[in-house]
Design a protein around this motif. Structure first.
Motif, PDB file in Angstrom:
ATOM      1  N   ILE A  92      -1.685  13.184  -0.635  1.00  0.00           N
ATOM      2  CA  ILE A  92      -1.142  12.630  -1.878  1.00  0.00           C
ATOM      3  C   ILE A  92      -0.235  11.444  -1.557  1.00  0.00           C
ATOM      4  CG2 ILE A  92      -1.258  14.833  -3.116  1.00  0.00           C
ATOM      5  CD1 ILE A  92       1.781  15.131  -2.597  1.00  0.00           C
ATOM      6  N   PRO A  93       0.021  10.564  -2.534  1.00  0.00           N
ATOM      7  CA  PRO A  93       0.935   9.449  -2.302  1.00  0.00           C
ATOM      8  C   PRO A  93       2.376   9.924  -2.085  1.00  0.00           C
ATOM      9  CG  PRO A  93      -0.425   9.026  -4.231  1.00  0.00           C
ATOM     10  CD  PRO A  93      -0.640  10.470  -3.845  1.00  0.00           C
ATOM     11  N   GLU A  94       3.070   9.296  -1.153  1.00  0.00           N
ATOM     12  CA  GLU A  94       4.476   9.586  -0.926  1.00  0.00           C
ATOM     13  C   GLU A  94       5.247   9.358  -2.219  1.00  0.00           C
ATOM     14  OE1 GLU A  94       7.423   8.632   2.710  1.00  0.00           O
ATOM     15  OE2 GLU A  94       6.562   6.871   1.743  1.00  0.00           O
ATOM     16  N   GLY A  95       6.200  10.230  -2.518  1.00  0.00           N
ATOM     17  CA  GLY A  95       6.991  10.112  -3.739  1.00  0.00           C
ATOM     18  C   GLY A  95       6.446  10.908  -4.909  1.00  0.00           C
TER      19      GLY A  95
ATOM     20  N   LEU B  68       0.838  -1.189   0.000  1.00  0.00           N
ATOM     21  CA  LEU B  68       0.000   0.000   0.000  1.00  0.00           C
ATOM     22  C   LEU B  68       0.873   1.238   0.000  1.00  0.00           C
ATOM     23  CD1 LEU B  68      -2.686  -1.026   2.629  1.00  0.00           C
ATOM     24  CD2 LEU B  68      -2.927  -0.995   0.156  1.00  0.00           C
ATOM     25  N   LYS B  69       0.457   2.253  -0.737  1.00  0.00           N
ATOM     26  CA  LYS B  69       1.219   3.504  -0.774  1.00  0.00           C
ATOM     27  C   LYS B  69       0.978   4.300   0.502  1.00  0.00           C
ATOM     28  CE  LYS B  69       1.793   4.229  -5.629  1.00  0.00           C
ATOM     29  NZ  LYS B  69       2.047   5.229  -6.615  1.00  0.00           N
ATOM     30  N   THR B  70       2.055   4.827   1.033  1.00  0.00           N
ATOM     31  CA  THR B  70       1.957   5.718   2.176  1.00  0.00           C
ATOM     32  C   THR B  70       1.494   7.075   1.667  1.00  0.00           C
ATOM     33  OG1 THR B  70       3.783   4.566   3.241  1.00  0.00           O
ATOM     34  CG2 THR B  70       3.249   6.747   4.079  1.00  0.00           C
ATOM     35  N   MET B  71       0.578   7.675   2.400  1.00  0.00           N
ATOM     36  CA  MET B  71       0.065   8.982   2.010  1.00  0.00           C
ATOM     37  C   MET B  71       0.720  10.061   2.876  1.00  0.00           C
ATOM     38  SD  MET B  71      -1.959   8.133  -0.429  1.00  0.00           S
ATOM     39  CE  MET B  71      -3.094   9.456  -0.800  1.00  0.00           C
TER      40      MET B  71
ATOM     41  N   LEU C  91       7.684  15.874  -3.426  1.00  0.00           N
ATOM     42  CA  LEU C  91       7.049  16.521  -2.283  1.00  0.00           C
ATOM     43  C   LEU C  91       7.183  15.661  -1.036  1.00  0.00           C
ATOM     44  CD1 LEU C  91       3.964  17.719  -4.282  1.00  0.00           C
ATOM     45  CD2 LEU C  91       5.682  19.209  -3.224  1.00  0.00           C
ATOM     46  N   LYS C  92       7.312  16.331   0.107  1.00  0.00           N
ATOM     47  CA  LYS C  92       7.467  15.651   1.390  1.00  0.00           C
ATOM     48  C   LYS C  92       6.318  16.045   2.320  1.00  0.00           C
ATOM     49  CE  LYS C  92      12.493  15.509   1.127  1.00  0.00           C
ATOM     50  NZ  LYS C  92      12.796  16.267  -0.042  1.00  0.00           N
ATOM     51  N   ASN C  93       6.090  15.213   3.322  1.00  0.00           N
ATOM     52  CA  ASN C  93       5.025  15.466   4.285  1.00  0.00           C
ATOM     53  C   ASN C  93       5.169  16.870   4.892  1.00  0.00           C
ATOM     54  OD1 ASN C  93       2.698  14.524   5.674  1.00  0.00           O
ATOM     55  ND2 ASN C  93       3.925  14.252   7.503  1.00  0.00           N
TER      56      ASN C  93
END
Length: 84
Positions: free
Chosen positions: A33-36, A6-9, A69-71
């Motif tokens: 949004i999805p990480e990465g 699962l993609k980390t959000m 983009l980053k958290n």
């Protein structure tokens, strides 16, 4: 058997300026949004024509379109700016 990953959000603060504001997602400027995700991918996902984004600011600094983009990033997108 392969495991499905699962993609980390992540959450970012998105602000679209001037003529780009019509592409702002409804509800809030906080976007999940999805990480990465790169700035370019987000622009495409939002349906913004690539050629009308001229300035990209992340956390107050000018950045290239391929930036990941980053958290908790604060992303601002600007159209061409005209003046007299």
């Amino acid at each position: 058997m392969k495991k499905c990953k699962l993609k980390t959000m992540i959450k970012i603060d998105l602000k679209l300026f001037v003529t780009l504001s019509k592409y702002q997602p409804q509800g809030s400027k906080c976007l999940e949004i999805p990480e990465g995700t790169t700035v370019e991918k987000l622009i495409v996902d939002l349906g913004i024509p690539r050629d009308i984004v001229k300035l990209i600011f992340i956390n107050g600094k000018s950045k290239p379109i391929h930036t990941i983009l980053k958290n908790k990033d604060r992303l601002g997108l600007f159209p061409p700016v005209g003046g007299g």
